[in-house]
Structures are given as C-alpha cells and as structure tokens.
Design an enzyme around this catalytic site. Structure first.
Site, mmCIF file in Angstrom:
data_model
loop_
_atom_site.group_PDB
_atom_site.id
_atom_site.type_symbol
_atom_site.label_atom_id
_atom_site.label_comp_id
_atom_site.label_asym_id
_atom_site.label_seq_id
_atom_site.Cartn_x
_atom_site.Cartn_y
_atom_site.Cartn_z
ATOM 1 N N HIS A 17 -6.346 -2.844 5.436
ATOM 2 C CA HIS A 17 -6.058 -3.276 6.637
ATOM 3 C C HIS A 17 -7.034 -3.803 7.701
ATOM 4 C CE1 HIS A 17 -3.531 0.517 5.472
ATOM 5 N NE2 HIS A 17 -2.629 -0.364 5.604
ATOM 6 N N LYS A 41 8.271 8.242 5.763
ATOM 7 C CA LYS A 41 7.210 9.008 4.869
ATOM 8 C C LYS A 41 6.609 10.093 5.651
ATOM 9 C CE LYS A 41 5.476 5.007 3.995
ATOM 10 N NZ LYS A 41 4.290 3.839 3.547
ATOM 11 N N ARG A 92 -0.217 -8.602 0.382
ATOM 12 C CA ARG A 92 -1.029 -8.554 -0.832
ATOM 13 C C ARG A 92 -0.459 -9.157 -2.144
ATOM 14 N NH1 ARG A 92 -0.527 -1.956 -0.633
ATOM 15 N NH2 ARG A 92 1.522 -2.733 -0.072
ATOM 16 N N SER A 130 -2.699 2.977 1.149
ATOM 17 C CA SER A 130 -3.285 4.172 1.693
ATOM 18 C C SER A 130 -2.947 5.437 0.705
ATOM 19 C CB SER A 130 -2.599 4.675 2.862
ATOM 20 O OG SER A 130 -2.783 3.537 3.863
HETATM 21 N N1 COA Z 1 -4.163 -3.596 2.942
HETATM 22 C C1 COA Z 1 -3.948 -2.194 2.209
HETATM 23 N N2 COA Z 1 -2.834 -1.367 2.199
HETATM 24 C C2 COA Z 1 -1.886 -2.028 2.952
HETATM 25 C C3 COA Z 1 -1.895 -3.533 3.140
HETATM 26 C C4 COA Z 1 -3.126 -4.057 3.164
HETATM 27 N N3 COA Z 1 -3.228 -5.158 3.685
HETATM 28 N N4 COA Z 1 -0.373 -3.797 3.430
HETATM 29 C C5 COA Z 1 0.170 -2.735 3.319
HETATM 30 N N5 COA Z 1 -0.427 -1.711 2.853
HETATM 31 C C6 COA Z 1 0.033 -0.425 2.275
HETATM 32 C C7 COA Z 1 -0.111 0.612 3.297
HETATM 33 O O1 COA Z 1 -1.350 1.350 2.980
HETATM 34 C C8 COA Z 1 0.890 1.399 2.776
HETATM 35 O O2 COA Z 1 0.683 2.428 1.575
HETATM 36 P P1 COA Z 1 1.422 3.716 1.239
HETATM 37 O O3 COA Z 1 2.724 3.434 1.052
HETATM 38 O O4 COA Z 1 0.648 4.084 0.219
HETATM 39 O O5 COA Z 1 1.028 4.693 2.280
HETATM 40 C C9 COA Z 1 2.230 0.570 2.402
HETATM 41 O O6 COA Z 1 1.315 -0.760 1.989
HETATM 42 C C10 COA Z 1 3.150 0.098 3.454
HETATM 43 O O7 COA Z 1 2.647 0.558 4.767
HETATM 44 P P2 COA Z 1 2.795 -0.313 6.110
HETATM 45 O O8 COA Z 1 2.163 -1.655 5.946
HETATM 46 O O9 COA Z 1 1.872 0.418 6.887
HETATM 47 O O10 COA Z 1 4.204 -0.414 6.139
HETATM 48 P P3 COA Z 1 5.120 0.758 6.608
HETATM 49 O O11 COA Z 1 6.365 0.557 5.888
HETATM 50 O O12 COA Z 1 4.639 2.173 6.735
HETATM 51 O O13 COA Z 1 5.734 0.409 7.892
HETATM 52 C C11 COA Z 1 6.557 -0.981 9.619
HETATM 53 C C12 COA Z 1 6.468 -0.959 8.403
HETATM 54 C C13 COA Z 1 5.877 -0.081 10.772
HETATM 55 C C14 COA Z 1 6.542 -2.216 10.151
HETATM 56 C C15 COA Z 1 8.134 -0.730 9.856
HETATM 57 O O14 COA Z 1 8.462 0.560 9.150
HETATM 58 C C16 COA Z 1 8.617 -0.489 11.241
HETATM 59 O O15 COA Z 1 8.719 -1.438 12.073
HETATM 60 N N6 COA Z 1 9.359 0.680 11.621
HETATM 61 C C17 COA Z 1 9.845 0.900 13.051
HETATM 62 C C18 COA Z 1 11.342 0.798 13.029
HETATM 63 C C19 COA Z 1 11.895 -0.613 12.908
HETATM 64 O O16 COA Z 1 11.684 -1.137 13.850
HETATM 65 N N7 COA Z 1 12.824 -0.807 11.820
HETATM 66 C C20 COA Z 1 13.470 -2.074 12.005
HETATM 67 C C21 COA Z 1 12.472 -3.103 11.009
HETATM 68 S S1 COA Z 1 12.623 -2.483 9.357
#
Ligand code: COA
Length: 164
Positions: A17, A41, A92, A130
C-alpha cells in the site's frame, strides 16, 4: 486543487500500500487515505489502529500532502464530500484488473466526474496482501519484509496476542 482518495480496508496497511501511495503522492495536491469502515470482510484491526499505523508511515516518509480519514457508505459519496476528482488504486496482477474493472464500472456509472487512476505495484509486492501479513504474524513468522519499518513491532505483537 487536485484532490485524490486512496481507499481500502488496510487491515493492515502494508509495504504494498505504501508503494502505491508513494507513487501517487507527488502527482496530487492532496491525497486522502480513506479507510473503509463497514467492510463485508470482518476487520482484525480497529479503525483507530489502522489510522495510527498509516499516520506513522506517512510521517516517516514525510508525505506532507497525505491525510487520513475513514468512511462508510459509497466511496463516490465520500469523494464528492471531499471534492476529490480522483480515486487511486493499485494493480498487482491480472486478477486485480478484473476486480478493479468491476468497481470502476460501478463508480463510473455513479459519477463520471470522478476518475480512477491505477498504479502498477512494485513487482516485489505483487503477491502481498493484508491477509498474508495477518497469517504470517499470527503464526509467529517475521513480517519485517512486508510492512513499513516503524510498524513491525506493533503489528507483530498485536497479531501474536490474537494467536494466543
Ligand atoms: N499491496 C498490498 N496489498 C494490496 C494491494 C497492494 N498494492 N492492493 C490490494 N491489496 C490487498 C489488500 O491488502 C486486501 O487484502 P486482503 O483481502 O488480504 O485483506 C485486498 O487486496 C483488497 O483490498 P483493498 O484494495 O483494500 O480493497 P477492498 O476490497 O478492501 O476495498 C474499496 C475496496 C474500499 C475500494 C471498495 O470496497 C469500496 O469502494 N467500498 C465502498 C462501497 C462502495 O462504494 N461500493 C461501490 C463500488 S464497488
């Protein structure tokens, strides 16, 4: 003013991140790291802990244009409230691309003034997530290669506490 939002669950914030944040930071006047509050989650770390971990990394890197916040509800609503025109996401692997395409389509239909900008992950972190950090930490493995330097001890201790 060019304002961007870097959203995620950050459970916890990793070197992957931080890599994305450091790539994006020089390109915007302000970047808000936005921690998702009510993810489907179940979260290991509390919002306040996540924010503190991120604050520690941002200060250590001297990223002066980075702020930290949390949100629930729609990401687009949060962007609109903040006056942000950009959403930052990291890629990624090809698997991320498919997931990101889906999120992008939804957000694009909600507001075409908010553009999503993607940064390629440093290949060193393309496997990192994560949950990998949580698993390694709770099993007593050294997480130093995966999380920002100033956060290692805290994360290691918290993850080990939970394993006991
Ligand atoms: N380096 C390390 N890990 C990474 C990464 C990076 N560059 N990019 C993604 N990841 C990992 C995260 O660690 C996480 O791992 P985990 O599943 O083991 O915990 C996973 O990839 C996904 O995480 P993240 O990128 O934080 O996405 P998310 O799915 O948790 O959240 C949001 C994505 C917040 C953008 C999305 O859920 C959101 O917008 N929610 C609000 C509701 C909404 O507006 N919905 C409409 C749009 S869908």
């Amino acid at each position: 003013m060019k304002i961007a939002v870097y959203p995620g669950s950050f459970d916890p914030f990793t070197l992957g991140h931080l890599d994305i944040l450091e790539q994006a930071a020089p390109l915007y006047d302000e970047i808000c790291v936005a921690i998702l509050k009510n993810s489907a989650k179940r979260s290991f770390f509390k919002i306040e802990e996540k924010a503190e971990i991120i604050r520690c990394c941002v200060e250590a890197k001297g990223l002066r244009n980075v702020t930290i916040s949390s949100f629930d509800g729609l990401l687009i609503d949060f962007c609109q409230k903040l006056g942000a025109g950009y959403i930052i996401r990291g890629l990624r692997t090809i698997t991320d691309f498919e997931y990101e395409q889906q999120i992008h389509s939804v957000n694009w239909n909600l507001d075409r003034q908010v553009h999503t900008v993607y940064f390629m992950s440093n290949p060193e972190y393309s496997f990192l997530s994560s949950s990998i950090v949580r698993e390694l930490g709770s099993l007593g493995a050294d997480i130093t290669p995966y999380v920002p330097a100033g956060t290692v001890d805290y994360l290691q201790r918290r993850l080990m506490e939970n394993a006991q």
